[in-house]
Design an enzyme around this catalytic site. Structure first.
Site, mmCIF file in Angstrom:
data_model
loop_
_atom_site.group_PDB
_atom_site.id
_atom_site.type_symbol
_atom_site.label_atom_id
_atom_site.label_comp_id
_atom_site.label_asym_id
_atom_site.label_seq_id
_atom_site.Cartn_x
_atom_site.Cartn_y
_atom_site.Cartn_z
ATOM 1 C CG ASN A 7 77.546 88.857 64.314
ATOM 2 O OD1 ASN A 7 78.306 89.793 64.057
ATOM 3 N ND2 ASN A 7 77.640 87.696 63.713
ATOM 4 C CG HIS A 10 78.232 94.066 60.058
ATOM 5 N ND1 HIS A 10 79.067 93.726 58.999
ATOM 6 C CD2 HIS A 10 77.276 93.112 60.092
ATOM 7 C CE1 HIS A 10 78.604 92.638 58.420
ATOM 8 N NE2 HIS A 10 77.525 92.240 59.059
ATOM 9 C CG HIS A 43 81.815 84.695 60.673
ATOM 10 N ND1 HIS A 43 80.887 84.582 59.664
ATOM 11 C CD2 HIS A 43 82.780 83.783 60.398
ATOM 12 C CE1 HIS A 43 81.279 83.629 58.814
ATOM 13 N NE2 HIS A 43 82.431 83.148 59.234
ATOM 14 N NE ARG A 45 83.632 86.323 55.339
ATOM 15 C CZ ARG A 45 82.686 85.645 54.679
ATOM 16 N NH1 ARG A 45 81.485 85.490 55.207
ATOM 17 N NH2 ARG A 45 82.919 85.163 53.478
ATOM 18 N NE ARG A 49 83.807 89.416 53.563
ATOM 19 C CZ ARG A 49 82.831 88.855 52.855
ATOM 20 N NH1 ARG A 49 81.577 89.153 53.089
ATOM 21 N NH2 ARG A 49 83.112 87.989 51.905
ATOM 22 C CD GLU A 73 78.291 83.756 63.471
ATOM 23 O OE1 GLU A 73 77.193 84.025 63.972
ATOM 24 O OE2 GLU A 73 78.720 84.307 62.443
ATOM 25 C CB THR A 104 76.834 83.088 56.540
ATOM 26 O OG1 THR A 104 77.861 83.689 57.327
ATOM 27 C CG2 THR A 104 77.003 81.587 56.530
ATOM 28 C CD GLU A 158 73.159 80.781 64.870
ATOM 29 O OE1 GLU A 158 73.940 80.660 65.840
ATOM 30 O OE2 GLU A 158 73.126 81.784 64.142
ATOM 31 C CG HIS A 199 71.935 85.090 58.122
ATOM 32 N ND1 HIS A 199 71.502 85.851 57.060
ATOM 33 C CD2 HIS A 199 73.283 85.128 58.078
ATOM 34 C CE1 HIS A 199 72.550 86.302 56.401
ATOM 35 N NE2 HIS A 199 73.653 85.888 57.000
HETATM 36 N N1 PXP Z 1 74.337 83.506 62.838
HETATM 37 C C1 PXP Z 1 75.239 83.101 61.910
HETATM 38 C C2 PXP Z 1 75.665 81.683 61.905
HETATM 39 C C3 PXP Z 1 75.786 84.025 60.993
HETATM 40 O O1 PXP Z 1 76.687 83.607 60.079
HETATM 41 C C4 PXP Z 1 75.399 85.379 61.074
HETATM 42 C C5 PXP Z 1 76.035 86.383 60.167
HETATM 43 O O2 PXP Z 1 77.402 86.438 60.430
HETATM 44 C C6 PXP Z 1 74.469 85.738 62.065
HETATM 45 C C7 PXP Z 1 73.941 84.790 62.922
HETATM 46 C C8 PXP Z 1 73.991 87.157 62.217
HETATM 47 O O3 PXP Z 1 73.278 87.506 61.066
HETATM 48 P P1 PXP Z 1 72.854 89.014 60.838
HETATM 49 O O4 PXP Z 1 74.111 89.823 60.855
HETATM 50 O O5 PXP Z 1 72.188 88.984 59.500
HETATM 51 O O6 PXP Z 1 71.932 89.380 61.948
#
Ligand code: PXP
Length: 246
Positions: A7, A10, A43, A45, A49, A73, A104, A158, A199
């Site tokens: 992901n 960031h 993601h 959103r 952001r 996402e 999330t 998930e 997550h």
């Molecule tokens: N999976 C989902 C559904 C999420 O919402 C997120 C955060 O956007 C992640 C995975 C990745 O989580 P993390 O950034 O904490 O590794």
């Protein structure tokens, strides 16, 4: 063999701090895929952001180039669904979204009738418009919630691993989480549905999950970007120092 989804939200968080157009999300996606990532996750959103609308098609092009999936996402907001339909990602992971949250905070509450109906309507719209896109639902590993996922006809769930990962980091007992994940695994795999996780996962909290062969896919973001800073900060400073000799 489990798949690794990276992901890269960031990277966009950093870019959005300033309006300079870097760091490049496409470059981040390329580096992840060149180094073995099996999928890129972003993601989009409602509050925009980090990931912006144009990022979705940009990353789709990057993943296509590597013949790897894009996992988008998103919440159930209609304008976000419109963008998803236009982009046709390989996977869509439906997540709950709250404006005030830092990230999330948990899975979809499918025991709430209103939320269940919203998710069902979104799945119906997506299935009709982009039938080739697979749909996963981000949920807690609770039997009654997983039963709802099965009834909704998703391609994968998930599992929200946030609480597990925090317990791991704090040195607390993780056995109850592993048990829940294993029960969920039996329930979901009996239906031939995909069993993914995401997550809060770090390299350390990933290990027990992989050891027990619990999930087919892991989506990891925040820790990857944080750790990348420390894995290369020294090199970047050295490079600058060479440009500014005493
Ligand atoms: N999976 C989902 C559904 C999420 O919402 C997120 C955060 O956007 C992640 C995975 C990745 O989580 P993390 O950034 O904490 O590794």
């Amino acid at each position: 063999m489990a798949r690794l989804g990276i992901n890269i939200d960031h990277v966009a968080t950093l870019r959005q701090q300033r309006d300079e157009g870097y760091p490049s999300l496409a470059e981040a996606g390329r580096i992840c895929l060149e180094n073995g990532a099996d999928q890129i996750t972003i993601h989009l959103r409602e509050d925009r952001r980090h990931i912006q609308d144009t990022d979705v098609s940009t990353i789709k092009l990057v993943t296509q180039k590597f013949s790897k999936p894009l996992n988008l996402e998103m919440g159930c907001a209609s304008e976000i669904v419109d963008i998803a339909i236009e982009t046709k990602p390989d996977w869509i992971c439906l997540v709950p979204e709250k404006r005030e949250e830092k990230t999330t905070e948990g899975g979809l509450n499918l025991l709430d009738t209103h939320q269940l109906e919203k998710v069902a309507a979104t799945i119906k719209r997506l299935r009709e418009a982009i039938p080739e896109t697979k749909i996963s639902l981000f949920v807690e590993a609770r039997e009654e919630v997983l039963e709802k996922c099965i009834a909704l006809g998703c391609d994968a769930v998930e599992i929200h691993t946030g609480e597990y990962a925090r317990a791991y980091l704090e040195g607390n007992d993780i056995s109850k989480y592993l048990e829940q994940f294993a029960i969920g695994h039996s329930l979901i795999k009996a239906q031939n549905i995909g069993y993914h996780a995401g997550h809060g996962i770090t390299d350390k909290s990933l290990a027990p999950l992989v050891e027990q062969n619990l999930f087919e896919e892991y989506n990891i973001g925040h820790w990857v970007i944080c750790q990348s800073l420390f894995d290369s900060l020294g090199n970047v400073v050295k490079r600058l120092k060479e440009l500014t000799p005493n």
